[in-house]
Scaffold this motif. Structure first.
Motif, PDB file in Angstrom:
ATOM      1  N   ASP A 211      -2.396   8.009  -5.727  1.00  0.00           N
ATOM      2  CA  ASP A 211      -3.514   8.930  -5.921  1.00  0.00           C
ATOM      3  C   ASP A 211      -3.342   9.648  -7.264  1.00  0.00           C
TER       4      ASP A 211
ATOM      5  N   GLY B 226       0.826  -1.202   0.000  1.00  0.00           N
ATOM      6  CA  GLY B 226       0.000   0.000   0.000  1.00  0.00           C
ATOM      7  C   GLY B 226       0.861   1.253   0.000  1.00  0.00           C
TER       8      GLY B 226
ATOM      9  N   GLN C 213       2.921   7.952  -1.609  1.00  0.00           N
ATOM     10  CA  GLN C 213       3.665   8.198  -0.384  1.00  0.00           C
ATOM     11  C   GLN C 213       5.074   7.657  -0.598  1.00  0.00           C
TER      12      GLN C 213
ATOM     13  N   THR D 110      -2.306  15.839   1.294  1.00  0.00           N
ATOM     14  CA  THR D 110      -1.979  14.428   1.439  1.00  0.00           C
ATOM     15  C   THR D 110      -3.217  13.679   1.907  1.00  0.00           C
ATOM     16  N   ARG D 111      -3.150  12.375   1.889  1.00  0.00           N
ATOM     17  CA  ARG D 111      -4.292  11.580   2.330  1.00  0.00           C
ATOM     18  C   ARG D 111      -4.582  11.795   3.816  1.00  0.00           C
TER      19      ARG D 111
ATOM     20  N   GLU E 141      -0.469   4.458  -1.082  1.00  0.00           N
ATOM     21  CA  GLU E 141      -1.331   5.643  -1.164  1.00  0.00           C
ATOM     22  C   GLU E 141      -1.259   6.284  -2.554  1.00  0.00           C
TER      23      GLU E 141
END
Length: 393
Positions: free
Chosen positions: A91, A87, A154, A272-273, A89
């Motif tokens: 996007d 994972g 990320q 950012t997330r 992130e």
């Protein structure tokens, strides 16, 4: 493990991408770093995977290839490693470049037109259309271009995911190993890497030391002109959704391709997330001086408020800085060093390393394995004058 085929010096995102691509080719790989994985330049990055900031030419072609490769690579690693280890992130939120002065509107449109000729999706917007994408933007916009292909991930998670794949394939990642040079055999080719923990025997070493790549290359007896260029970033407290894309002022492109050693700042704002907003960016060549200059942070904040006025009331949580590997001709250095067989370089990406990492790893592996490279490798050759010429102080 048995003697590795390749040692990768540097566990940032570039070294990790090279190690992953080499291990995918069936090679035994050991990654060495003096610190923890992804704790240097990669940790100081914003995670940008951009085509919007590249002038037409070799770096843009590498960026386009990397943008196409990242989702494919991550999907494969998710199948191989599982969601927990893969994972990052990712996007694909797109980018928005705006001009806030009449004099900047024409050059922005011309730049976008040139990129479209190179196959980039660059959509010109009116100021009203731009504010529909980013409702909190200043009303003082004179022109805007939307780049749907821009993305973000990320960076530390990306690097550690790539390294997890190396481990899963039988490779190793060793922290606390400062690389000091190489050993050579009777034929003058690399036979090992000298480190603070002893010699690691190998047939090839990849110099992915980022801003320290010039130092390692010199220690290996094949100096390259790669220098540190410092940048600072501000981080706000977490906010509700406020900035939907990567948004930057048109002067950012000029700063990325400038060779000026003096301080340059340009406006870059993105969320950012986690909800924080990242504010950049600055560039200056000050060696490895780690001083965080308050005047630079104030300049970044002031320019960001000019782009997004609501930020004037948002608290800054922290600031961080890092060093980026800068090559004088603004092109990465990717390939084998003709002066020292077995020494390979993957460096010089400056602030674009995270975005270019996927393609860099694939390109280096293609070259190492003697395969036809999936992008033109010629512009990134080690033995070009800007790289192997006299290194400035």
């Amino acid at each position: 493990m048995a003697q590795p085929d390749v040692v990768v010096a540097g566990a940032g995102v570039i070294g990790a991408a090279c190690a992953e691509a080499l291990s995918a080719a069936g090679l035994r790989v050991v990654v060495l770093d003096r610190g923890a994985p992804a704790s240097g330049t990669t940790a100081a990055g914003e995670g940008n995977v951009l085509v919007s900031d590249k002038v037409p030419g070799p770096e843009l072609e590498l960026a386009k290839a990397s943008r196409a490769l990242w989702p494919e690579l991550l999907a494969g690693l998710r199948v191989e490693l599982g969601d927990e280890l893969a994972g990052v992130e990712w996007d694909p939120k797109g980018g928005l470049v705006v001009a806030t002065a009449e004099a900047a509107a024409g050059p922005l449109r011309e730049f976008a037109a040139a990129q479209r000729q190179s196959g980039v999706d660059a959509v010109e917007l009116s100021p009203v259309e731009a504010r529909a994408l980013e409702p909190l933007l200043t009303k003082g916009i004179t022109a805007a271009v939307h780049y749907p292909e821009d993305a973000q991930l990320q960076p530390v998670l990306a690097a550690t995911t790539l390294l997890a794949a190396v481990r899963a394939r039988g490779g190793e990642v060793r922290s606390g190993h400062t690389v000091l040079g190489v050993t050579t055999n009777a034929g003058g080719a690399v036979s090992g890497v000298r480190t603070s923990q002893g010699v690691v025997s190998c047939a090839a070493v990849v110099n992915a030391c980022g801003p320290w790549a010039g130092e390692f290359a010199a220690a290996a007896g094949a100096p390259i002109n790669v220098l540190p260029r410092r940048g600072l970033v501000l981080v706000t407290a977490p906010l509700p959704e406020s900035v939907r894309h990567k948004v930057y002022d048109a002067d950012y492109v000029g700063a990325t391709v400038s060779g000026d050693a003096d301080l340059q700042t340009s406006t870059v704002v993105e969320s950012t997330r986690a909800g924080t907003v990242l504010i950049g960016s600055s560039r200056e060549r000050v060696g490895f001086d780690e001083t965080v200059r308050v005047d630079v942070l104030a300049e970044l904040a002031g320019k960001a408020i000019g782009l997004f006025p609501f930020l004037a009331d948002v608290p800054v949580m922290r600031a961080y800085g890092g060093f980026r590997p800068y090559a004088p001709d603004h092109l990465p250095v990717i390939g084998e060093d003709p002066r020292l067989p077995g020494l390979w370089h993957a460096t010089g990406h400056e602030g674009a390393g995270i975005g270019l990492a996927a393609a860099t790893g694939r390109l280096l592996a293609d070259l190492h394995q003697g395969r036809k490279s999936f992008v033109d490798a010629e512009p990134f050759r080690v033995d070009r004058p800007a790289v192997t010429g006299e290194v400035p102080a």
